[in-house]
Design a protein around this motif. Structure first.
Motif, short mmCIF file in Angstrom:
data_model
loop_
_atom_site.label_atom_id
_atom_site.label_comp_id
_atom_site.label_asym_id
_atom_site.label_seq_id
_atom_site.Cartn_x
_atom_site.Cartn_y
_atom_site.Cartn_z
N ILE A 35 -16.34 -29.59 -70.44
CA ILE A 35 -17.25 -30.80 -71.99
C ILE A 35 -17.79 -31.95 -71.10
O ILE A 35 -19.04 -31.97 -71.08
N MET A 36 -18.33 -31.72 -69.70
CA MET A 36 -18.86 -32.83 -68.92
C MET A 36 -20.52 -32.12 -68.96
O MET A 36 -21.13 -32.55 -68.65
N GLU A 37 -20.23 -30.56 -68.02
CA GLU A 37 -21.21 -29.83 -67.47
C GLU A 37 -22.49 -29.96 -69.36
O GLU A 37 -23.45 -29.94 -69.11
N ARG A 38 -21.74 -29.91 -70.43
CA ARG A 38 -22.44 -29.20 -71.56
C ARG A 38 -23.17 -30.84 -72.08
O ARG A 38 -24.09 -30.48 -72.73
N SER A 39 -22.63 -32.08 -71.29
CA SER A 39 -23.27 -33.18 -71.56
C SER A 39 -24.31 -33.44 -71.30
O SER A 39 -25.16 -35.01 -71.17
N LEU A 40 -25.04 -32.67 -69.47
CA LEU A 40 -25.74 -33.34 -69.13
C LEU A 40 -27.05 -32.91 -69.21
O LEU A 40 -27.04 -31.35 -70.66
N PRO A 41 -28.43 -33.33 -69.54
CA PRO A 41 -29.44 -33.14 -69.96
C PRO A 41 -30.38 -32.11 -69.19
O PRO A 41 -29.88 -31.47 -68.37
N SER A 42 -30.75 -31.49 -70.40
CA SER A 42 -31.51 -30.26 -70.14
C SER A 42 -31.72 -29.42 -68.12
O SER A 42 -31.91 -28.61 -67.93
N GLY A 43 -32.50 -31.18 -68.45
CA GLY A 43 -33.14 -30.71 -66.94
C GLY A 43 -32.10 -30.30 -65.84
O GLY A 43 -32.40 -29.90 -65.21
N LEU A 44 -31.28 -31.01 -65.70
CA LEU A 44 -30.35 -31.12 -64.99
C LEU A 44 -29.33 -30.37 -64.83
O LEU A 44 -28.19 -29.51 -64.07
N LYS A 45 -28.76 -29.31 -66.21
CA LYS A 45 -28.42 -27.67 -66.20
C LYS A 45 -29.29 -26.10 -65.16
O LYS A 45 -28.03 -26.11 -65.18
N LYS A 46 -30.71 -26.65 -64.68
CA LYS A 46 -30.39 -25.52 -64.46
C LYS A 46 -30.34 -26.43 -62.79
O LYS A 46 -30.91 -25.58 -61.38
N LEU A 47 -29.46 -27.49 -62.60
CA LEU A 47 -29.82 -26.84 -60.58
C LEU A 47 -28.36 -26.16 -60.35
O LEU A 47 -27.65 -25.57 -61.59
#
Ligand code: SF4
Length: 338
Positions: free
Chosen positions: A126-138
């Protein structure tokens, strides 16, 4: 200070505004819903402003249009008329990347934390999905640190105890803290909290309200706190805005509205809220408690509160009261003060 310790960055296109300026503005917004031949005028010329870091309580009974205001700000609905500005920029009809960027800065917390969290996902997902797209690439390790940081900010510590858990394994208060943590993951500037404590046990409510206050103080996050409960509005908010039948009918500092409410509807709300120092509801004027909010599909002439108001006059049935300032920063719509 950034909520995610410098990792999340503000989205392009959104400017920082000075703290004395409006972060958000809603100007003369109208919204109608059509069901078959029935047209309900749910928002009727709503004006609302929220400054940087300000906590504004939007108060009113069910059906007054409070949640529609929040959903319109979130751009889940598009206004039929009027304009909305965020950080000085017109967001009334933005789409695509601009809308995505706006929604990172404006987050929403819903009333029921159980239905707003996907029961098939762990807290970590749930938390991961709420990250902005830029941070999902980390990398996964960095994403876990970010999610853990957000959970710690809302008092779910150590985060490793919660990341693998599912919503049904948490208490109501913990679920609402996860909902708050999720809203914080994008480093928002404005959080729309729609009755965030009304479904929690009384013993848990104060903890969540205090958490909202702490996050406001630490990160200067502005809130629109939607509630029907004036006591909690007074506890958290600096400004109180009262809504009735799709209109803002009174507005002022929290202290001014609670201590010196002028509009008969606001006075009714105050008298109906529990306070051991005040006389009981049973002793109040019966007339003011009779009636129900008007059918919003009707073309109401005059004041929308005329059907319940103990002070109604002939003018109230023909002329819509205009917004006027009765003292510094205290506005209301009522012919008694014309
Ligand atoms: S305008 Fe008239 S009906 Fe409306 S609240 Fe004032 S006195 Fe009552």
């Amino acid at each position: 200070m950034n909520l995610l310790d410098g990792v999340a960055s503000h989205e392009e296109g959104m400017m920082d505004v000075p703290s004395d300026k409006n972060l958000f503005e809603m100007n003369d917004v109208h919204k109608e819903f059509v069901r078959g031949k029935k047209v309900s005028h749910v928002l009727r010329g709503v004006n609302l402003s929220i400054k940087v870091g300000e906590i504004v309580a939007l108060v009113g009974e069910s059906g007054s249009g409070k949640s529609t205001v929040a959903r319109t700000i979130m751009r889940l609905y598009t206004p039929d008329q009027g304009e909305m500005r965020f950080e000085g920029r017109d967001v009334t009809k933005i789409r695509g990347g601009a809308l995505k960027s706006y929604r990172n800065k404006v987050q929403m917390v819903f009333q029921d934390p159980f239905s707003s969290l996907n029961p098939t996902h762990s807290v970590g997902t749930i938390m991961e999905r709420s990250l902005p797209s830029g941070l999902k690439k980390l990398t996964k390790a960095k994403r876990d640190v970010l999610c853990g940081n957000a959970l710690e900010k809302v008092g779910l510590s150590p985060p490793s105890n919660f990341l693998m858990q599912y919503p049904h394994e948490l208490s109501g208060g913990q679920r609402q803290r996860v909902a708050l943590a999720r809203s914080l993951a994008a480093s928002p500037k404005l959080v729309l909290a729609d009755e965030p404590v009304s479904m929690l046990d009384v013993s848990l409510r104060l903890g969540v309200l205090n958490l909202m206050l702490a996050l406001n103080e630490q990160y200067n996050i502005a809130y629109l706190y939607i509630t029907h409960d004036l006591a909690s509005a007074r506890y958290v908010a600096t400004k109180v805005v009262v809504m009735y039948a799709g209109e803002i009918i009174e507005e002022g500092s929290a202290e001014e509205i609670i201590e010196h409410a002028q509009h008969p509807y606001t006075q009714l709300l105050i008298q109906a809220s529990p306070d051991p120092h005040r006389r009981g509801i049973g002793e109040l004027d019966e007339a003011i408690f009779t009636g129900e909010p008007p059918d919003l599909s009707l073309d109401i002439q005059g004041c929308p509160f005329q059907f319940r108001c103990a002070h109604v006059m002939a003018k109230c049935r023909s002329d819509r009261p205009k917004r006027q300032e009765v003292s510094d920063g205290h506005f209301l719509n009522c012919h008694l003060y014309s």
